[in-house]
Design a protein around this motif. Structure first.
Motif, short mmCIF file in Angstrom:
data_model
loop_
_atom_site.label_atom_id
_atom_site.label_comp_id
_atom_site.label_asym_id
_atom_site.label_seq_id
_atom_site.Cartn_x
_atom_site.Cartn_y
_atom_site.Cartn_z
N LYS A 6 0.83 -1.21 0.00
CA LYS A 6 0.00 0.00 0.00
C LYS A 6 0.87 1.25 0.00
O LYS A 6 0.60 2.19 -0.75
N LEU A 7 1.90 1.26 0.82
CA LEU A 7 2.78 2.43 0.88
C LEU A 7 3.54 2.61 -0.42
O LEU A 7 3.72 3.74 -0.90
N GLN A 11 3.09 5.87 -2.95
CA GLN A 11 4.19 6.71 -3.39
C GLN A 11 4.28 6.76 -4.92
O GLN A 11 4.48 7.81 -5.51
N LYS A 12 4.12 5.62 -5.57
CA LYS A 12 4.19 5.56 -7.03
C LYS A 12 3.07 6.37 -7.68
O LYS A 12 3.29 7.08 -8.66
N ALA A 17 1.11 11.22 -10.39
CA ALA A 17 0.08 12.27 -10.39
C ALA A 17 0.65 13.65 -10.04
O ALA A 17 -0.08 14.64 -10.10
N GLY A 18 1.93 13.70 -9.68
CA GLY A 18 2.52 14.97 -9.31
C GLY A 18 2.02 15.49 -7.97
O GLY A 18 1.90 16.70 -7.77
N LEU A 19 1.71 14.59 -7.07
CA LEU A 19 1.22 14.94 -5.74
C LEU A 19 2.17 14.40 -4.68
O LEU A 19 3.04 13.61 -4.98
N SER A 20 1.97 14.83 -3.43
CA SER A 20 2.74 14.22 -2.35
C SER A 20 1.96 13.00 -1.87
O SER A 20 0.73 12.92 -2.03
N ALA A 21 2.67 12.03 -1.30
CA ALA A 21 2.02 10.80 -0.83
C ALA A 21 0.93 11.13 0.20
O ALA A 21 -0.08 10.43 0.28
#
Length: 77
Positions: A6-7, A11-12, A17-21
């Protein structure tokens, strides 16, 4: 294990998506992240290398949240 998966997925997807986790919910549908088909192919390819088996990009449609995908992955031994 499932939490590691899940982690890793979180992260991937954040990277693609250009977002932070922190902005990625484990129960949010992949559609909401506006990933294009190239991103999904890239993610499925990376996932294949992690789990050492063929993964179709369609898994992101069939199992459309991180929690659902990680649960499915856990049954694919």
């Amino acid at each position: 294990n499932a939490m590691d998966m899940k982690l890793w997925l979180r992260q991937k997807i954040a990277d693609e998506a250009g977002l932070s986790a922190d902005q990625i919910s484990l129960d949010e549908e992949f559609d909401n992240f506006k990933l294009d088909s190239l991103s999904l192919i890239s993610l499925s390819y990376e996932l294949e290398s992690v789990v050492d088996r063929d993964i179709s990009p369609t898994v992101f449609i069939e199992y459309n949240t991180i929690n659902m995908l990680a649960e499915w992955m856990g049954t694919q031994k």
